[in-house]
Design an enzyme around this catalytic site. Structure first.
Site, mmCIF file in Angstrom:
data_model
loop_
_atom_site.group_PDB
_atom_site.id
_atom_site.type_symbol
_atom_site.label_atom_id
_atom_site.label_comp_id
_atom_site.label_asym_id
_atom_site.label_seq_id
_atom_site.Cartn_x
_atom_site.Cartn_y
_atom_site.Cartn_z
ATOM 1 N N ASP A 12 0.854 -1.184 0.000
ATOM 2 C CA ASP A 12 0.000 0.000 0.000
ATOM 3 C C ASP A 12 0.887 1.230 0.000
ATOM 4 O OD1 ASP A 12 -2.287 1.663 0.216
ATOM 5 O OD2 ASP A 12 -2.046 1.777 2.373
ATOM 6 N N SER A 13 0.285 2.356 -0.302
ATOM 7 C CA SER A 13 1.010 3.622 -0.260
ATOM 8 C C SER A 13 1.114 4.098 1.185
ATOM 9 C CB SER A 13 0.278 4.677 -1.094
ATOM 10 O OG SER A 13 -1.018 4.907 -0.550
ATOM 11 N N GLY A 45 -2.854 8.705 -4.381
ATOM 12 C CA GLY A 45 -4.045 9.305 -4.978
ATOM 13 C C GLY A 45 -3.816 10.620 -5.691
ATOM 14 N N CYS A 75 -4.536 -1.285 -1.671
ATOM 15 C CA CYS A 75 -4.621 0.139 -1.970
ATOM 16 C C CYS A 75 -5.638 0.314 -3.094
ATOM 17 C CB CYS A 75 -3.241 0.655 -2.407
ATOM 18 S SG CYS A 75 -3.208 2.354 -3.017
ATOM 19 N N ASN A 76 -6.689 1.083 -2.833
ATOM 20 C CA ASN A 76 -7.715 1.311 -3.852
ATOM 21 C C ASN A 76 -7.135 1.990 -5.084
ATOM 22 O OD1 ASN A 76 -10.727 0.858 -2.684
ATOM 23 N ND2 ASN A 76 -9.370 1.471 -1.037
ATOM 24 N N THR A 77 -6.295 2.999 -4.870
ATOM 25 C CA THR A 77 -5.745 3.758 -5.989
ATOM 26 C C THR A 77 -4.870 2.884 -6.875
ATOM 27 O OG1 THR A 77 -5.774 5.789 -4.670
ATOM 28 C CG2 THR A 77 -4.380 5.772 -6.624
ATOM 29 N N CYS A 184 -10.733 4.082 0.543
ATOM 30 C CA CYS A 184 -9.283 4.116 0.736
ATOM 31 C C CYS A 184 -8.980 3.240 1.941
ATOM 32 C CB CYS A 184 -8.806 5.545 0.983
ATOM 33 S SG CYS A 184 -7.064 5.683 1.462
#
Length: 260
Positions: A12-13, A45, A75-77, A184
């Site tokens: 993830d970020s 994002g 991570c959604n993005t 998120c």
């Protein structure tokens, strides 16, 4: 090493994807995991699609070098912008995370839902394709400007986040939403503060448990479930200050600072 004993990789970020890791670890406690927190480059994002793809490739290759048998894009993005390219490039199962539009669409009574997410997720082709599949559904979109940064700084529960949440959620309430989708993986850590703003009639929906269940399904499909009797090993890497990540995941786990 037996393939089933190889770790699940997650990236993830930053620290937000640990909300996904917690669901996976709860459902699959025997699985070894390696979590990559790319906090140095958070938030994804605000980056371009090409930048997100490049970062996702970098993270994937790091995890593959650690012998990961499956990779969860926590991570959604990164999912909405890069999962197609990753699946084409690498011969390993990928599990993505997308805003839980479908569960919200099935549960809403007002036919109006809110989604709090990053700019990168809300601008993605995959997100718009998902929303377009649900007719007669009004989606109130809101970019959570500043929330990821504050969470990464360990300021969960602070006044700054309270003020931002009031700013973002009150217009949704005026629009008569009855479901709020957290788009998120950082945002589940804000649920206690969100609940202070939303009435109990508004359901808060995230993707964590669904991702964990899908991870189990894919591991079973490829006969990769860990059936070993050794205690599972959970390792966390960050390229920023490890103290915040340690606080989030508990001091019983190993958190290592790495440059990646």
């Amino acid at each position: 090493m037996n393939n089933s004993m190889k770790p699940i990789g997650l990236f993830d970020s930053g620290i937000g994807g640990t909300s996904i890791w917690k669901e996976i670890h709860s459902l699959l406690p025997d699985e070894n995991t390696i979590y990559l927190a790319d906090s140095k480059n958070a938030p994804y994002g605000q980056k371009s699609k090409d930048e997100i793809i490049d970062l996702s490739i970098k993270n994937t290759e790091y995890l593959l070098n650690q012998n990961c048998k499956l990779i969860v894009i926590a991570c959604n993005t990164a999912t909405t912008n890069a999962i197609k390219e990753l699946r084409e490039k690498y011969d390993v199962p990928f599990i993505g995370i997308e805003p839980a539009i479908k569960p919200a669409a099935l549960q809403t009574r007002t036919r109006t839902i809110g989604i709090l997410a990053t700019k990168g997720t809300l601008n993605s082709v995959l997100f718009h394709k998902t929303v377009a599949a649900f007719k007669n559904l009004t989606v109130i979109e809101q970019v959570g400007h500043g929330l990821v940064q504050l969470i990464e700084e360990g300021k969960i529960g602070g006044n700054e986040i309270d003020e931002l949440l009031q700013l973002y959620l009150n217009p949704m309430l005026k629009a008569d939403i009855d479901c709020l989708v957290l788009g998120c993986s950082h945002y589940p850590y804000l649920v206690p503060q969100i609940k202070k703003i939303l009435p109990k009639s508004v359901k808060i929906i995230d993707s964590g448990l669904a991702v964990a269940k899908q991870t189990k399904t894919v591991l079973e499909k490829y006969e990769l479930l860990n059936t070993g009797i050794q205690k599972s090993n959970q390792v966390f890497y960050t390229n920023a200050n490890p103290e915040v990540l340690t606080t989030i995941v508990s001091k019983e786990y190993i958190v290592l600072k790495k440059d990646f």
